[in-house]
Design an enzyme around this catalytic site. Structure first.
Site, PDB file in Angstrom:
ATOM      1  N   PHE A 149       0.809  -1.230   0.000  1.00 10.07           N
ATOM      2  CA  PHE A 149       0.000   0.000   0.000  1.00 10.07           C
ATOM      3  C   PHE A 149       0.842   1.280   0.000  1.00 10.07           C
ATOM      4  CE2 PHE A 149       0.893  -0.090   4.557  1.00 10.07           C
ATOM      5  CZ  PHE A 149       1.041   1.253   4.840  1.00 10.07           C
ATOM      6  N   LYS A 173      -1.071  -7.431  -9.294  1.00 13.18           N
ATOM      7  CA  LYS A 173      -2.078  -7.496  -8.219  1.00 13.18           C
ATOM      8  C   LYS A 173      -1.679  -6.401  -7.236  1.00 13.18           C
ATOM      9  CE  LYS A 173      -2.988  -8.578  -4.510  1.00 13.18           C
ATOM     10  NZ  LYS A 173      -3.321  -7.543  -3.506  1.00 13.18           N
ATOM     11  N   GLU A 176      -4.996  -4.006  -2.245  1.00 16.21           N
ATOM     12  CA  GLU A 176      -6.443  -3.746  -2.276  1.00 16.21           C
ATOM     13  C   GLU A 176      -6.788  -2.424  -1.590  1.00 16.21           C
ATOM     14  OE1 GLU A 176      -4.774  -6.046  -0.772  1.00 16.21           O
ATOM     15  OE2 GLU A 176      -5.667  -6.776   1.100  1.00 16.21           O
ATOM     16  N   ARG A 177      -5.829  -1.897  -0.791  1.00  9.19           N
ATOM     17  CA  ARG A 177      -6.115  -0.651  -0.069  1.00  9.19           C
ATOM     18  C   ARG A 177      -5.896   0.581  -0.941  1.00  9.19           C
ATOM     19  NH1 ARG A 177      -3.271  -1.579   5.695  1.00  9.19           N
ATOM     20  NH2 ARG A 177      -1.823  -2.944   4.637  1.00  9.19           N
ATOM     21  N   SER A 226       5.197  -7.030   3.542  1.00  3.43           N
ATOM     22  CA  SER A 226       5.736  -7.369   4.862  1.00  3.43           C
ATOM     23  C   SER A 226       6.488  -8.709   4.810  1.00  3.43           C
ATOM     24  CB  SER A 226       4.583  -7.450   5.867  1.00  3.43           C
ATOM     25  OG  SER A 226       3.653  -8.415   5.413  1.00  3.43           O
ATOM     26  N   CYS A 281       9.675   1.908   3.403  1.00  3.67           N
ATOM     27  CA  CYS A 281      10.517   0.779   3.818  1.00  3.67           C
ATOM     28  C   CYS A 281      11.953   1.237   4.023  1.00  3.67           C
ATOM     29  CB  CYS A 281      10.447  -0.338   2.815  1.00  3.67           C
ATOM     30  SG  CYS A 281      11.159   0.133   1.252  1.00  3.67           S
ATOM     31  N   GLU A 377       9.030  -3.786  13.443  1.00  3.37           N
ATOM     32  CA  GLU A 377       8.820  -2.775  12.402  1.00  3.37           C
ATOM     33  C   GLU A 377       7.562  -2.002  12.772  1.00  3.37           C
ATOM     34  OE1 GLU A 377       7.649  -4.087   8.392  1.00  3.37           O
ATOM     35  OE2 GLU A 377       8.596  -2.284   7.594  1.00  3.37           O
TER      36      GLU A 377
HETATM   37  P1  NAD Z   1       1.397  -6.656   3.109  1.00  3.00           P
HETATM   38  O1  NAD Z   1       2.421  -7.719   3.209  1.00  3.00           O
HETATM   39  O2  NAD Z   1       0.258  -6.669   4.070  1.00  3.00           O
HETATM   40  O3  NAD Z   1       0.700  -6.710   1.649  1.00  3.00           O
HETATM   41  C1  NAD Z   1       1.456  -6.695   0.465  1.00  3.00           C
HETATM   42  C2  NAD Z   1       0.676  -7.413  -0.629  1.00  3.00           C
HETATM   43  O4  NAD Z   1       0.466  -8.779  -0.262  1.00  3.00           O
HETATM   44  C3  NAD Z   1      -0.702  -6.826  -0.905  1.00  3.00           C
HETATM   45  O5  NAD Z   1      -0.916  -6.816  -2.295  1.00  3.00           O
HETATM   46  C4  NAD Z   1      -1.653  -7.785  -0.198  1.00  3.00           C
HETATM   47  O6  NAD Z   1      -2.890  -7.896  -0.834  1.00  3.00           O
HETATM   48  C5  NAD Z   1      -0.911  -9.104  -0.264  1.00  3.00           C
HETATM   49  N1  NAD Z   1      -1.159  -9.950   0.921  1.00  3.00           N
HETATM   50  C6  NAD Z   1      -1.383  -9.529   2.193  1.00  3.00           C
HETATM   51  N2  NAD Z   1      -1.539 -10.573   3.013  1.00  3.00           N
HETATM   52  C7  NAD Z   1      -1.397 -11.685   2.254  1.00  3.00           C
HETATM   53  C8  NAD Z   1      -1.454 -13.080   2.539  1.00  3.00           C
HETATM   54  N3  NAD Z   1      -1.667 -13.525   3.774  1.00  3.00           N
HETATM   55  N4  NAD Z   1      -1.269 -13.946   1.522  1.00  3.00           N
HETATM   56  C9  NAD Z   1      -1.041 -13.505   0.271  1.00  3.00           C
HETATM   57  N5  NAD Z   1      -0.988 -12.187  -0.064  1.00  3.00           N
HETATM   58  C10 NAD Z   1      -1.163 -11.289   0.913  1.00  3.00           C
HETATM   59  O7  NAD Z   1       2.173  -5.271   3.127  1.00  3.00           O
HETATM   60  P2  NAD Z   1       1.571  -3.784   3.207  1.00  3.00           P
HETATM   61  O8  NAD Z   1       0.999  -3.554   4.562  1.00  3.00           O
HETATM   62  O9  NAD Z   1       0.718  -3.501   2.015  1.00  3.00           O
HETATM   63  O10 NAD Z   1       2.908  -2.917   3.031  1.00  3.00           O
HETATM   64  C11 NAD Z   1       3.753  -2.574   4.095  1.00  3.00           C
HETATM   65  C12 NAD Z   1       4.935  -3.516   4.172  1.00  3.00           C
HETATM   66  O11 NAD Z   1       5.656  -3.523   2.957  1.00  3.00           O
HETATM   67  C13 NAD Z   1       5.943  -3.084   5.240  1.00  3.00           C
HETATM   68  O12 NAD Z   1       6.376  -4.231   5.928  1.00  3.00           O
HETATM   69  C14 NAD Z   1       7.087  -2.474   4.432  1.00  3.00           C
HETATM   70  O13 NAD Z   1       8.346  -2.526   5.040  1.00  3.00           O
HETATM   71  C15 NAD Z   1       7.050  -3.346   3.210  1.00  3.00           C
HETATM   72  N6  NAD Z   1       7.713  -2.706   2.074  1.00  3.00           N
HETATM   73  C16 NAD Z   1       8.950  -3.164   1.736  1.00  3.00           C
HETATM   74  C17 NAD Z   1       9.623  -2.576   0.686  1.00  3.00           C
HETATM   75  C18 NAD Z   1      10.991  -3.048   0.302  1.00  3.00           C
HETATM   76  O14 NAD Z   1      11.501  -2.600  -0.705  1.00  3.00           O
HETATM   77  N7  NAD Z   1      11.619  -3.939   1.040  1.00  3.00           N
HETATM   78  C19 NAD Z   1       9.025  -1.519  -0.031  1.00  3.00           C
HETATM   79  C20 NAD Z   1       7.748  -1.095   0.335  1.00  3.00           C
HETATM   80  C21 NAD Z   1       7.094  -1.695   1.411  1.00  3.00           C
END
Ligand code: NAD
Length: 484
Positions: A149, A173, A176-177, A226, A281, A377
């Protein structure tokens, strides 16, 4: 209610999915759209469209493929402000931050326009007498990306331009937020005249992700989000034989030496910790003050945090917007309270204000580097201050973190900076830089629990990830040609 359609085979289709996720303006709490939670049927339609487009797209010369990207760059620039406003509305970051994000997104399109050079292989004549060997890069086929997101437009563009420039077809994909920004960008992609099915977008959550991970025609998966989800996607995707790259969570440290410039360092660390409400991140979330830096920087950072103007991201003069959701706000406030219970002192912020999901820029002093808070985090506008007596002790503190996304040092000493660059166990290092974000032509690195895989996103790594290497060994004896 505005229901976000999928983009499949160049058409907008509203999914039949019964369930939907609310798209909420975090500055007001108002729901203004909904994301249908698509699943296997929607994913199958998108992958079929991508698979159908692949044979002709891979035969399209790279020089012709990049013409669509040149057009996309122009279109994105023409619609900068509209897309940026949309990002601010769905994500909460300020308008200036949304524009900066788009700038980074466009830079990836620009770099991918170099694919006729970047995708070249190599060769050697006479590997044995009269035998030549060449390495050619070929696209994989259908590839997919799953994105978070916090950067609704930039993160998808770490992957999309390289994937299609290399001759693959693509399924996104998005989170969704925040589905709106990529909806606008897919609209612009359609306007470039790119063949239908080269780029597709499916909305949803876990069910859509699982369908992508299990679909036999999907050759590669890129993920950003994450760490727990990164682990899940990495293991299920690779168990299904796919190439997978997963960028995970982070806990980034900035080491502040006593010789660091007070004013510049305070400004840069403040921007890094509180920009995008700490939901980057690459945000610094722990400042390790070394020796005498402790007292001067503690007061300066607390003062800078307290002076930030917090409010809706579209309002003039606002420097920090809300966090993404009520759950995030409550989780962050809970962690601040936990830090205080564990002995840290709240020297700035702590209380929320406004009607949306606002959290005050918060500085916690005297955080124990071994406490639970130090390991977690937070992903919000919270800067923990930790103290060390030497640069070695500071490096030990950050080495103890499970994450390794980024680490920075602030110093006037080249020798100290060089030591840090050499020893710090993180993939992106900043020297007097607060957000060590690699430019599009460098890999977006990340180590330890912040990355699973081998090849990173962006630049040459992106080209390697999205291509298979084919090695050809040829013998053409002269006497055979004489026969005809
Ligand atoms: P998230 O892991 O909740 O979601 C990321 C994606 O995965 C979304 O598209 C979501 O729909 C999908 N998803 C969520 N839960 C899932 C599951 N159980 N099974 C399959 N798919 C699932 O992350 P977020 O809250 O959208 O983003 C924040 C996180 O992203 C933070 O931890 C941040 O550090 C990380 N991030 C990392 C980088 C990097 O370059 N390392 C860059 C941006 C964000």
């Amino acid at each position: 209610m505005n229901r976000i359609p999928d983009y499949i085979a160049g058409e907008w289709r509203t999914a039949n999915a019964g369930e939907a996720a609310a798209v909420i303006d975090p500055a007001t709490g108002e729901t203004f759209a909904e994301t249908p939670m698509g699943g296997a049927a929607e994913v199958a339609a998108a992958v079929d469209a991508a698979a159908a487009a692949f044979p002709e797209w891979r035969r399209t010369p790279p020089q012709d493929r990049i013409q669509y990207l040149f057009r996309l760059k122009r279109l994105m620039e023409e619609h900068y402000d509209d897309i940026a406003r949309c990002i601010t509305r769905e994500n909460g970051k300020t308008f200036a931050e949304a524009r900066a994000e788009l700038q980074r997104a466009v830079e990836n399109v620009e770099v991918a326009c170099g694919i006729p050079t970047l995708m070249q292989g190599y060769n050697l004549e006479d590997v044995a007498r009269g035998i030549d060997e060449i390495m050619i890069r070929q696209p994989l086929g259908v590839v997919a990306a799953i994105t978070p997101f916090n950067f609704p437009a930039m993160v998808p563009m770490w992957f999309l331009p390289y994937a299609i420039a290399c001759g693959n077809t693509f399924v996104l994909k998005p989170s969704e937020r925040v589905p709106m920004a990529m909806r606008m960008i897919c609209e612009l992609i359609g306007q470039t005249g790119i063949p239908k099915g080269v780029v597709n977008m499916v909305n949803g959550g876990k069910a859509a992700v699982d369908a992508l991970l299990d679909h036999p025609a999907v050759r590669a998966i890129s993920f950003v989000g994450s760490t727990p989800v990164a682990r899940y996607i990495y293991s299920r995707g690779s168990a299904n034989g796919k190439r997978v790259q997963c960028q995970g969570g982070a806990k980034n440290h900035a080491v502040i030496m006593p010789d660091a410039d007070l004013e510049t360092t305070t400004r840069i660390v403040t921007d890094s910790a509180f920009g995008c409400a700490g939901q980057r991140c690459l945000a610094v979330s722990v400042a390790v003050t070394v020796g005498d830096a402790r007292t001067q920087f503690r007061d300066a950072l607390a003062g800078a945090a307290a002076s930030l103007k917090v409010g809706p991201g579209l309002q003039e003069g606002v420097q920090m917007g809300p966090v993404i959701s009520r759950q995030s706000q409550e989780r962050i406030e809970g962690l601040i309270a936990k830090g205080a219970r564990e002995g840290a002192k709240v020297i700035a912020g702590g209380a929320a204000g406004g009607g949306g999901y606002f959290v005050s820029p918060t500085v916690l002093d005297g955080v124990d580097p071994k406490s639970a808070l130090s390991e977690t985090e937070i992903f919000g506008p919270v800067l923990s201050l930790v103290h060390a007596e030497s640069v070695d002790e500071a490096i030990d503190i950050l080495s103890g973190s499970a994450y390794g996304n980024a680490a920075s040092i602030f110093t006037a000493s080249g020798a100290t900076a060089r030591k840090f660059r050499y020893e710090a166990p993180a993939g992106n290092i900043g020297v007097n830089i607060g957000i060590a974000a690699p430019m599009a032509y460098f890999p977006f690195s990340g180590w330890k629990d912040s990355f699973l895989g081998v090849l990173h996103g962006q630049g040459r790594d992106g080209v390697e990830f999205y291509t298979d290497k084919k090695v050809v060994i040829e013998r053409w004896p002269r006497e055979w040609s004489r026969k005809f």
